[in-house]
Design an enzyme around this catalytic site. Structure first.
Site, mmCIF file in Angstrom:
data_model
loop_
_atom_site.group_PDB
_atom_site.id
_atom_site.type_symbol
_atom_site.label_atom_id
_atom_site.label_comp_id
_atom_site.label_asym_id
_atom_site.label_seq_id
_atom_site.Cartn_x
_atom_site.Cartn_y
_atom_site.Cartn_z
ATOM 1 N N ASP A 26 8.694 20.277 9.157
ATOM 2 C CA ASP A 26 8.670 19.397 10.328
ATOM 3 C C ASP A 26 8.465 20.180 11.625
ATOM 4 O OD1 ASP A 26 8.784 16.951 11.620
ATOM 5 O OD2 ASP A 26 10.952 17.024 11.885
ATOM 6 N N ASN A 74 5.320 8.232 6.424
ATOM 7 C CA ASN A 74 4.322 8.827 7.335
ATOM 8 C C ASN A 74 3.040 7.998 7.466
ATOM 9 O OD1 ASN A 74 5.317 12.242 6.515
ATOM 10 N ND2 ASN A 74 5.841 11.048 8.328
ATOM 11 N N ARG A 200 18.526 15.715 9.642
ATOM 12 C CA ARG A 200 18.579 14.561 8.722
ATOM 13 C C ARG A 200 17.668 14.864 7.539
ATOM 14 N NH1 ARG A 200 16.238 11.866 13.616
ATOM 15 N NH2 ARG A 200 13.993 12.245 13.563
HETATM 16 C C1 IPE Z 1 9.704 14.422 7.533
HETATM 17 O O1 IPE Z 1 9.303 14.584 8.856
HETATM 18 C C2 IPE Z 1 8.517 14.284 6.634
HETATM 19 C C3 IPE Z 1 7.692 15.474 6.483
HETATM 20 C C4 IPE Z 1 7.884 16.631 7.058
HETATM 21 C C5 IPE Z 1 6.598 15.337 5.567
HETATM 22 P P1 IPE Z 1 9.171 13.334 9.831
HETATM 23 O O2 IPE Z 1 8.703 13.873 11.122
HETATM 24 O O3 IPE Z 1 8.342 12.278 9.198
HETATM 25 O O4 IPE Z 1 10.675 12.828 9.901
HETATM 26 P P2 IPE Z 1 11.413 11.951 10.994
HETATM 27 O O5 IPE Z 1 10.518 10.786 11.299
HETATM 28 O O6 IPE Z 1 11.637 12.823 12.194
HETATM 29 O O7 IPE Z 1 12.706 11.569 10.355
HETATM 30 C C1 IPE Z 2 5.619 17.318 9.992
HETATM 31 O O1 IPE Z 2 5.374 17.520 11.347
HETATM 32 C C2 IPE Z 2 4.363 17.010 9.217
HETATM 33 C C3 IPE Z 2 4.283 15.624 8.726
HETATM 34 C C4 IPE Z 2 5.227 14.735 8.824
HETATM 35 C C5 IPE Z 2 3.050 15.243 8.062
HETATM 36 P P1 IPE Z 2 5.365 16.330 12.373
HETATM 37 O O2 IPE Z 2 3.982 15.793 12.444
HETATM 38 O O3 IPE Z 2 6.409 15.348 12.038
HETATM 39 O O4 IPE Z 2 5.693 17.082 13.708
HETATM 40 P P2 IPE Z 2 6.653 16.561 14.873
HETATM 41 O O5 IPE Z 2 7.983 16.287 14.252
HETATM 42 O O6 IPE Z 2 6.005 15.327 15.408
HETATM 43 O O7 IPE Z 2 6.682 17.688 15.829
HETATM 44 MG MG MG Z 3 8.374 15.175 12.564
#
Ligand code: IPE
Ligand code: IPE
Ligand code: MG
Length: 246
Positions: A26, A74, A200
């Site tokens: 993340d 996602n 989380r």
């Molecule tokens: C978790 O990250 C999913 C992945 C890294 C693939 P998210 O960015 O989707 O999680 P939330 O929305 O902050 O909980």
């Molecule tokens: C995790 O990085 C990758 C995926 C969920 C695909 P994010 O895209 O959630 O990155 P932030 O949390 O917005 O920085």
């Molecule tokens: Mg994220």
């Protein structure tokens, strides 16, 4: 700071290397935005980080590395971002097909792959076939994965077995549930690393993380280098795992 005095690697106890490390990759979007780049540049950097992390953990002797790449939630993102993530996965796998034997890292995929683009599914099949011939560390990439969806699927498989007379309800044990998860044949994660500052699970490995040690850090995933991974493992090595005992 002109130069860093930190050594590149921390000394880790070779007898307490986690067998299975999981990571929620993340913070890609924020990493890119901090640099004035489009979010997708962060996903691209994140996929490089995954490759480096897998090689480093494999060198340390980790046997399984499970990463969260795309969750069942996602899909809520703008279609352009989702499309770009799928294209990046394709180009990552195209490279993996060429290089995975040399790197000696097996790839597997956890999640419902049926809604993924056909091109991507074909590459997944190709990497699966090559993986059968590789003996090294197993990297599990969770794609269109959600812990609740995985448990719901397991419940459905159990119900089908009961209905068909292959299983009696009283034989639904924890082992019977585990056997119907994507991770059926591998041990639970010892260490789960979540970079990106959120503390989380975001629907990641709900069953398997029951007794996993968690390590949270504000570092964004694309910045998780070898030394920061070592720091997570060093923290893990300080933990006392009791599993409910004393
Ligand atoms: C978790 O990250 C999913 C992945 C890294 C693939 P998210 O960015 O989707 O999680 P939330 O929305 O902050 O909980
Ligand atoms: C995790 O990085 C990758 C995926 C969920 C695909 P994010 O895209 O959630 O990155 P932030 O949390 O917005 O920085
Ligand atoms: Mg994220």
């Amino acid at each position: 700071m002109l130069f860093s005095k930190k050594p590149k690697h921390l000394s880790l106890d070779p007898n307490r290397i986690p067998v299975h490390v999981a990571a929620i990759m993340d913070g890609n979007g924020r990493w890119a935005q901090k640099r004035g780049l489009p979010r997708t540049a962060g996903h691209s950097a994140g996929s490089e980080t995954f490759q480096r992390a897998a090689e480093h953990l494999s060198d340390l002797g980790v046997k399984y590395f499970t990463v969260y790449a795309f969750s069942t939630e996602n899909w809520k993102r703008p279609p352009e971002e989702v499309g770009e993530i799928m294209r990046l996965l394709e180009s990552y796998l195209r490279r993996a097909v060429r290089e995975m034997r040399e790197k000696n890292i097996r790839l597997r995929f956890f999640g419902d792959l049926s809604p993924l683009p056909a091109e991507l599914r074909a590459l997944i099949e190709e990497t699966d076939a090559i993986s059968q011939t590789i003996g090294g560390m197993q990297a599990n990439i969770c794609l269109n994965y959600g812990g609740r969806a995985e448990l719901t699927r397991a419940a459905r498989l159990l119900a089908e077995d009961c209905k068909a007379g292959r299983l009696a309800p009283e034989d639904i044990t924890e082992e019977a549930v585990s056997a119907r998860l994507y991770s059926a044949d591998i041990p639970d994660p010892d260490l789960m690393i979540r970079p990106g500052g959120e503390e989380r699970l975001s629907n990641f490995l709900l069953w398997q993380n029951a007794y996993t040690e968690f390590y949270f850090t504000d570092v964004l995933w694309p910045d998780m280098d070898e030394r920061l991974l070592d720091e997570a493992i060093a923290a893990y090595q300080q933990r006392k795992r009791r599993y409910g005992g004393i």
